[in-house]
Design a protein around this motif. Structure first.
Motif: not given
Length: 540
Positions: A158-164, A179-184
């Motif tokens: 499992r991979i989790t990316i928050e607010d990137t 521009g992608l301001k908040s990637i999860s």
């Protein structure tokens, strides 16, 4: 006498176990103490295999061999512009990365040592920042490189990316700024096999992937328009793309004025939700074509403004209808159904000599488009696409229409028909006065029906308009505030005031014949056909 007694074997085994345990603990603490140097060496070997163009900095690296865990804090990878200019690197994508916090757990060191494979159970990243740069030309002379190391295969849980935050900058004039301001990102598993293509890795190696990006934008430099969306969601378990609160408009007020002065018009879209369902990932990978079951568009608001005081500077490649452009497009698409719900379409026009725009609009727009495709093998079968529409004209009366389009027809033939329910024509006066120089003083439309067959050059058909007590005023061309008395007298003398009349109970049929202006849009083409039928019905 035995050489190795049981006691001696036990002692040797215990001694070796102690040595191995001491070695593991020594290695563990050595790696823990030298985590920063080990991590930097490995990362630099991957990033700078083409030249020393990246700088790496971080506050803390903690590698826990026994816990199978790596913790990174404030990792920063930045592009060294001076080194890039002198390196002669032959590539055009570079990046800067800032990661405040990253944890990797469940690492398999055996896989890495024996098979050069990166395996981990979970990755967690929060509040990262990624900037991508695209540079059109290589810097300096092309560098002769030795055989590059193959990127290792990857197997992650499992991979989790928050607010990137992600931004993409390019020096190509035709490429968009992104521009992608908040990637999860949340995925059950990610598998990367260097022997497979990126598409195969994406479709087969990311089960249960959910990708979301909030407050994203795309600026199209060539057109000057900006697309924004509050939320993008992509899932692979049931392949689909969902966009919420999508906006498409000129990127700034200055750009809007520039577009109008150049083209004489601009358009703006606001859409609450766009959902592309059941995407065929295999078709996308193998043939680079988009196939999906449905595109659902909820509550779109479309506004088109035309300023007829401005002549278009740009030379438009006129003559082509939408179906012809779609057929010839390099982007191949097959959609079984496109649904549009509860839309609003507004067309505004500034007439010659005027400064204020007058509008005609449609509310409660419901539409369905079936069998939309430009796949060559399907077009050869002669399959037709159809469009059904219903809307309220000026929010008062219901307008229904249908368009049949054989997309592969070389003469670009198509047909359209429709009907309008009982309405008061006075609601159109503001638009008619400024653009056609006619004012309707009285009258009532009971119903209208039209049927037209058209192609790239001309259209013909019929229109039935049932009305009564029609009276009009013709206005002066250069002064629409004043009426032309003589022309108004002639119009009201010779037009049919009623249809049907008392003497003739059968509704009089208006004939439609119109030769298309090459630069006009298909909507302008259809409107002029209907207008020709109305004029024929009332004998103007």
């Amino acid at each position: 006498m035995k050489i190795f007694s049981k006691t001696r074997i036990s002692r040797i085994f215990v001694s070796l176990s102690i040595i191995i345990i001491l070695f593991i603990f020594s290695l563990h603490y050595y790696v823990k103490i030298n985590s920063s140097g080990i991590f930097n060496s490995y990362l630099i070997s991957i990033l700078n295999k083409k030249g020393n163009i990246y700088r790496i900095d971080h506050n803390q690296v903690d590698i826990d061999l026994l816990g199978k865990q790596i913790i990174l804090k404030n990792l920063e990878i930045s592009l060294d512009q001076e080194q890039l200019n002198s390196s002669g690197i032959n590539q055009n994508i570079f990046f800067n990365v800032k990661i405040p916090y990253l944890t990797i757990t469940g690492i398999s060191y055996l896989d890495f040592i024996l098979f050069r494979k990166i395996s981990a159970d979970r990755i967690y990243l929060k509040a990262g920042n990624l900037k991508l740069y695209s540079i059109p030309e290589a810097h300096g002379k092309k560098k002769s490189l030795k055989k590059q190391k193959r990127f290792p295969s990857i197997s992650l849980g499992r991979i989790t990316i928050e607010d990137t935050h992600v931004e993409f900058f390019t020096q190509f004039n035709s490429s968009p700024k992104i521009g992608l301001k908040s990637i999860s990102v949340d995925s059950e598993k990610i598998i990367y096999d260097p022997e497979k293509t990126p598409g195969e890795n994406f479709s087969n190696g990311t089960p249960g992937l959910t990708f979301t990006a909030g407050n994203s934008f795309f600026i199209f430099k060539r057109t000057g328009y900006k697309a924004e969306t509050e939320n993008i969601m992509l899932t692979t378990s049931n392949p689909s793309i969902l966009l919420k609160k999508f906006k498409y408009a000129p990127s700034s007020e200055k750009t809007r004025k520039k577009i109008i002065s150049s083209k004489g018009s601009f358009h703006r879209f606001n859409i609450s939700e766009i959902n592309l369902k059941n995407i065929d990932l295999e078709e996308l990978e193998e043939n680079k074509r988009i196939r999906a079951s449905e595109l659902h568009i909820k509550t779109p608001e479309i506004h088109i403004l035309r300023n007829r005081n401005i002549r278009r500077k740009s030379k438009k490649r006129g003559g082509k209808l939408p179906q012809q452009r779609f057929r010839e497009s390099d982007l191949k698409v097959e959609l079984k159904l496109i649904r549009l719900n509860n839309g609003v379409i507004k067309y505004s026009e500034i007439a010659p000599g005027e400064r204020i725009a007058e509008s005609i609009f449609f509310t409660k727009v419901e539409s369905s488009l079936k069998d939309i495709t430009n796949f060559p093998e399907i077009l050869k079968t002669g399959k037709e696409s159809s469009v059904s529409v219903s809307a309220e004209l000026m929010g008062k009366s219901t307008l229904k229409g249908k368009i049949i389009i054989p997309i592969n027809h070389r003469g670009n033939r198509f047909s359209f028909s429709g009907s309008l329910e009982k309405t008061n024509p006075l609601i159109l006066n503001n638009f008619l006065k400024k653009n056609i120089r006619i004012r309707i003083d009285s009258g009532k439309i009971n119903h209208m029906y039209f049927s037209v067959k058209a192609d790239n050059r001309k259209a013909s058909g019929k229109l039935l308009l049932a009305y009564k007590n029609l009276k009009v005023t013709l206005l002066r061309k250069h002064d629409p505030a004043r009426k032309s008395r003589f022309r108004t007298f002639l119009a009201n003398t010779f037009i049919y005031r009623n249809n049907p009349t008392k003497k003739r109970r059968k509704i009089r049929t208006g004939k439609i014949f119109y030769e298309r202006k090459v630069k006009g849009s298909i909507f302008n083409y259809m409107w002029k056909c209907i207008l020709a039928g109305i004029k024929s019905s009332i004998k103007i």
